[in-house]
Design a protein around this motif. Structure first.
Motif, PDB file in Angstrom:
ATOM      1  N   HIS A 114      24.034  38.909 -19.630  1.00  0.00           N
ATOM      2  CA  HIS A 114      25.018  37.843 -19.664  1.00  0.00           C
ATOM      3  C   HIS A 114      26.344  38.347 -19.099  1.00  0.00           C
TER       4      HIS A 114
ATOM      5  N   ALA B 246      17.773  45.005 -14.051  1.00  0.00           N
ATOM      6  CA  ALA B 246      17.614  43.958 -15.066  1.00  0.00           C
ATOM      7  C   ALA B 246      17.254  44.544 -16.428  1.00  0.00           C
TER       8      ALA B 246
ATOM      9  N   ARG C 198      18.423  43.812  -9.313  1.00  0.00           N
ATOM     10  CA  ARG C 198      19.265  42.624  -9.170  1.00  0.00           C
ATOM     11  C   ARG C 198      20.462  43.057  -8.337  1.00  0.00           C
TER      12      ARG C 198
ATOM     13  N   GLU D 271      17.579  39.817 -20.657  1.00  0.00           N
ATOM     14  CA  GLU D 271      18.513  38.948 -19.937  1.00  0.00           C
ATOM     15  C   GLU D 271      19.927  39.483 -20.090  1.00  0.00           C
TER      16      GLU D 271
END
Length: 173
Positions: free
Chosen positions: A4, A116, A106, A2
């Motif tokens: 950020h 990603a 992405r 993930e």
């Protein structure tokens, strides 16, 4: 992994430059290409956060860099050495490198693709473009010239304002 959002004023985004290679990607949702880059600079210029990349005119990614206003730099984990090797040795003219490597696309500003799987991503809007000129090689030309000739043409320099940045490590905002 993930990613950020990172505050460009406080987050240290790319300690990997000089240690890990990165993927330079340009294009759109319809068509794009990525390539491994070893040369990249991030810093401040014109009082803006910027990233500078270098692309030879004979590279397939060059046409995407010329056609689009945005590009991305994605630093993949060291465990992705096979991806980096394939994206640095094969042309997107002959192979869909993104599909072959199983990368997850992405999109950032300007609908610009990034991955990603990256540890860090910079999304950049082109500000300045200039061709390198062999006549400008200064006192260190013996260190510069071996990169040209049989290895390919002189690079085009692209400096982009970093408009978005992402990191797999959350930073304080």
């Amino acid at each position: 992994m993930e990613l950020h959002p990172v505050d460009l004023k406080t987050g240290i985004i790319l300690p990997a430059f000089g240690v890990q290679n990165a993927l330079l990607t340009a294009g759109s949702r319809e068509s794009c290409n990525t390539m491994t880059i070893g040369w990249c600079q991030a810093g401040r210029l014109w009082n803006l956060p910027v990233c500078t990349v270098y692309v030879r005119p004979e590279r397939y990614t060059y046409q995407f860099m010329e056609e689009r206003d945005y590009f991305t730099v994605s630093v993949l984990p060291e465990s992705e050495k096979k991806t980096m090797a394939l994206c640095g040795s094969r042309s997107g003219r002959d192979l869909d490198k993104i599909k072959e490597c199983g990368l997850t696309v992405r999109y950032g500003a300007g609908d610009t693709p990034y991955f990603a799987e990256a540890e860090a991503v910079l999304v950049c809007r082109k500000l300045y473009v200039q061709d390198m000129d062999p006549a400008c090689a200064a006192a260190g030309e013996e260190k510069i010239l071996p990169y040209y000739g049989e290895k390919g043409g002189w690079h085009r320099i692209y400096t982009g304002e970093i408009v978005e940045a992402y990191s797999a490590r959350p930073y304080a905002k």
